[in-house]
Structures are given as structure tokens and as C-alpha cells.
Design an enzyme around this catalytic site. Sequence first.
Site, PDB file in Angstrom:
ATOM      1  N   GLU A 279       0.792  -1.223  -0.145  1.00 32.59           N
ATOM      2  CA  GLU A 279      -0.238  -0.008  -0.326  1.00 32.59           C
ATOM      3  C   GLU A 279       0.836   1.279   0.175  1.00 32.59           C
ATOM      4  OE1 GLU A 279      -2.776   0.356  -0.439  1.00 32.59           O
ATOM      5  OE2 GLU A 279      -2.907  -2.078  -0.655  1.00 32.59           O
ATOM      6  N   TRP A 282       1.397   1.741  -3.426  1.00 35.91           N
ATOM      7  CA  TRP A 282       0.635   2.282  -4.312  1.00 35.91           C
ATOM      8  C   TRP A 282       0.752   4.055  -3.953  1.00 35.91           C
ATOM      9  CZ3 TRP A 282      -2.205   1.392  -7.942  1.00 35.91           C
ATOM     10  CH2 TRP A 282      -2.460   0.281  -8.087  1.00 35.91           C
ATOM     11  N   TRP A 310     -20.145  12.201 -19.600  1.00 30.57           N
ATOM     12  CA  TRP A 310     -20.493  12.776 -18.163  1.00 30.57           C
ATOM     13  C   TRP A 310     -22.293  12.959 -18.695  1.00 30.57           C
ATOM     14  CZ3 TRP A 310     -17.884   9.295 -15.809  1.00 30.57           C
ATOM     15  CH2 TRP A 310     -16.048   9.195 -16.020  1.00 30.57           C
ATOM     16  N   ASN A 345     -10.584   3.222   2.768  1.00 26.39           N
ATOM     17  CA  ASN A 345      -9.828   3.139   1.645  1.00 26.39           C
ATOM     18  C   ASN A 345     -10.949   2.135   0.528  1.00 26.39           C
ATOM     19  OD1 ASN A 345      -8.474   3.665  -0.798  1.00 26.39           O
ATOM     20  ND2 ASN A 345      -8.068   0.916  -0.814  1.00 26.39           N
ATOM     21  N   TRP A 363     -15.625  11.568 -12.565  1.00 25.88           N
ATOM     22  CA  TRP A 363     -14.397  11.702 -12.173  1.00 25.88           C
ATOM     23  C   TRP A 363     -14.089  12.972 -11.713  1.00 25.88           C
ATOM     24  CZ3 TRP A 363      -9.432  13.197 -11.917  1.00 25.88           C
ATOM     25  CH2 TRP A 363      -9.236  13.626 -13.973  1.00 25.88           C
ATOM     26  N   TRP A 386      -8.959   7.930  -8.242  1.00 26.41           N
ATOM     27  CA  TRP A 386     -10.398   8.677  -8.926  1.00 26.41           C
ATOM     28  C   TRP A 386      -9.799   7.584 -10.384  1.00 26.41           C
ATOM     29  CZ3 TRP A 386     -14.996   9.939  -7.611  1.00 26.41           C
ATOM     30  CH2 TRP A 386     -15.140  10.597  -6.621  1.00 26.41           C
TER      31      TRP A 386
END
Length: 480
Positions: A279, A282, A310, A345, A363, A386
Site C-alpha cells: 500500500e 501504491w 458524462w 479506502n 470523476w 479516481w
Amino acid sequence: MPVRPIILWFRESLRLSDHPALHTAVGTGAPVICVYVFDEESPGLRPLGGATRWWLAQSLQSLQASLRAAGADLVLRRGAAAEVLRTLASETNAAAVFWNDIAQAPQRAVATEVAEAVAALGIESKSFPDDLLVDPAVLRAKDGRGPRVFTPFWKRVLAMGDPPQPLPAPRSFRSVSGLTSLAIDDFRLEPTRPDWAGGLRATWHVGEQAARTKLAAFLAQSVQTYAADRDRPDLDATSHLSPHLRFGEISPRQVWHAARFAAAEQPARSAGIDKFLSELGWREFSRQLLYDNPDLARRNLQRSFDDFPWRDDGRALAAWQRGQTGYPIVDAGMRQLWHTGTMHNRVRMVVASFLVKHLLIDWRAGERWFWDTLVDADPASNPAGWQWVAGCGADAAPYFRVFNPVLQGEKFDPDGAYVRRWVPELARLPAPLIHQPWTAPPLELAGAGIELGRTYPAPIVDHKRARERALAAHATLRRS
């Protein structure tokens, strides 16, 4: 002749330990002037959101106290960093300006301006790598591109071995007194009218010592079950270190070496620690992406999404922001975010998927809301996450993967404890119904004190129809 001082420019490393620039400056034996510049003027810098402004105020207070304990002051100035530091260097006859680098395009541009401004005075400047485990230049492919897929990226990082050992904090050092300084309150970082930060104050202890205490407690307790429990928002199973990392109150090197030491001491924790470090990986991956793509918060990494249809739906966006969608796991997450400045998360992924796929809202609208409300709103991890959920980012989840909020709630909040905490109007519903209250019989709803549409909203969109609509929208990209 008095020794000329060194200016130590604090940026996003608001700590004393493992601070390469501070360590080097103190090691010279020269007096050190510690300065923080609140810069809202240099071009290209993204203004902080409300929650991160609040955190910064507390973090500066903590840093100020730590420096005073070491016999130094924190000089606070406001303005474009190059002009502020040029002026400070001139008025103090400084010998050099040191700082920790930030591997992001706008911050690098500001650092270049600072170096040029003080060089014009004949003053040396020096930056030190700090915010990454690995220098981005080391990870370039033959074509010069950076990493775009996490797993091979992380394998390469692991193959490089441990990063450098963390540096100790100076116990004391020579400083310069009597310099003019603003007060933290002069930056107007905290909300006043209205003061919405009560939940943040009740939730967080801020600063370097809080970060180190939190890491030690996590490695001593929760990490052993981290791999199994990290997706459970109803359990306190994560480290809660992300805002501390965001503001440099603890470094990724400190986290890495503390975790490796814990694994060596207690091999039974190794699986949890390996997952925990991935993690951290990431975070590193997202920052490497931002290094290559400075417009990560504005442009789709996959340009095919530039034509995505969108929807502009202000009412649906507002319902999502307020935690009034009618889907309990989504609403619980959004209310937790507003109250505490954070969100688990797993739930971040669920609420993000709901916005971009159930509601077909861009987004970027969600990214901006998170930027304003998260205490750990990171310029890399926030947009990268996102884009991952939306399907337009690096190593992205496929667009046809549409989280079912009911199933996600039932799987990861099986007893409904998380929903009961943040959506108290549903607290009296039994676990089999709490993630889909619209299926409850009228008598069950009445017994729980719930009137759908009044005390709690009915779903603003039907999951099955929303999924079909999302897939149809994505199909238009394939046809084009």
C-alpha cells in the site's frame, strides 16, 4: 567574523527526524534558520482544500514546538517562495539555502525559481531527495516513459532493496533569533464562520510524534491481521498514516524500515507487513505517475475517455456529497468523510464508483470534492485513485466493473456496524436489511423508526438500470 547561517526551507517535510536537508545543514555547524513559506502566489501550485489547510495549521504548531525544544525558532513568511527566500537570505547574509525536493512539476519549478533568485545574490542552494523511495529517473523505460502498471513497478522497487536508513533528528542546533515572523493564525488556515472542524479535532492527533506513535501501535497490533481485515470499514484495522505521510510528518523510509524491523522481530507478521508495504507502494506508484503527468487531476491518462458522455447533474452530485443517496454504505462513507476528514479506502472505491458509474458524473467532480474534504488529499494518490476507479487511469479497473453498493456493504460491513455509526437513522434495522432498507417490510421499517423518503432517502438511482446505463455510455467510446 561570524559564521554565515544556512536557511532551511521547510516544504512538505514537516518533521525533524529523517530530514536530509536539515540533517546536512545542522552537520555544517553553521547557524540554521528554519523557515516555512506559505505560498499561494507561485504559478502552478494547487491551492490546498479546506481539510488540508486545517491539518497544515496543526502540523505547523507541532513542528514549531519540536524546533523550540531543540533551541530553534520557526520563521513563518507568506508569499511567492522565490521572493520570500531571496529577501530572507539578503537580510540574514545567509551562506546557503537548503530544502528537501518534491518530485512534482509545479514544486520543482518553484524550487528552480528559488535557486535562481538566491544565486543572483551569490548564495548557494542545494536540494535533497526526500518524498519518494526511488528516484523517478531510475525507473524510466527505454522509451523514457515511467511506470504505468503497478505490479511490475513494485517488483522493480522491491528488487532494488531497502532505501537508505532514516536519519536521526538533531537534539539541538545553533539558530538565529530575533527574525520577524508571522503567526500561524495569520495564514488563516482554520475555519471560523462556520467552524466545521470539530469532527477533525476529535478524530486526529497531528504532528511528527503522533505519526511515529501511530506507526508503532499499528506494527505492534493491527498489522498481524492487516491482510485479512484491511477492507473492513467496521474494524479499526488500518494504520491511519496517510495524512502524516501527506505532510511529511513521517517519511516513507521511516515507515519502510520500521515495518521491516517488525517483520524480522515477529515473522508471523510478515504477510500483513508485506501487504502494508504494498500500500505504501501504491502511494509511490501514484507519485511516479504524477511526476510524468503533471496534469493528472485534470486530464484522462487514457485519452479515449476524453469523449465520455458524462452527465451534468447537480442534484445527484449534491446528494452524493451530503450522504443522501439512499445507499447506506455510500452515505456512511460520505458522512464519515465530512465529519472526520477521512474515509476507509474500500469505501472510497465504492463511493467513487457510485459517482462515476451509477450517476455518470465526471470523476473530476469527485476528485475536487475529495481534495477539499480529505485531510490526506494527496496531489498524486487522489487523482490517480479516481482515474483508476473511472477506468481512465494507469493500471485502471475496467469500466465494466461496477461496484454493487449493496453487495459491497454486505461483504465488508457484514453486521452493519459501520453503517450504524455513520447513518444512525438506520441503526435499528437488522443486519440482513441495513444495506438495502428499501426491501424491508413496512412493519420492519416502522419498528425501526424509518420512513423512506422522509427520515432516510429512497435510492436516487436503481442499481441495475444504472449499471446498464454506464455500460451503454462506455460502449459509445468503443464505437467511436
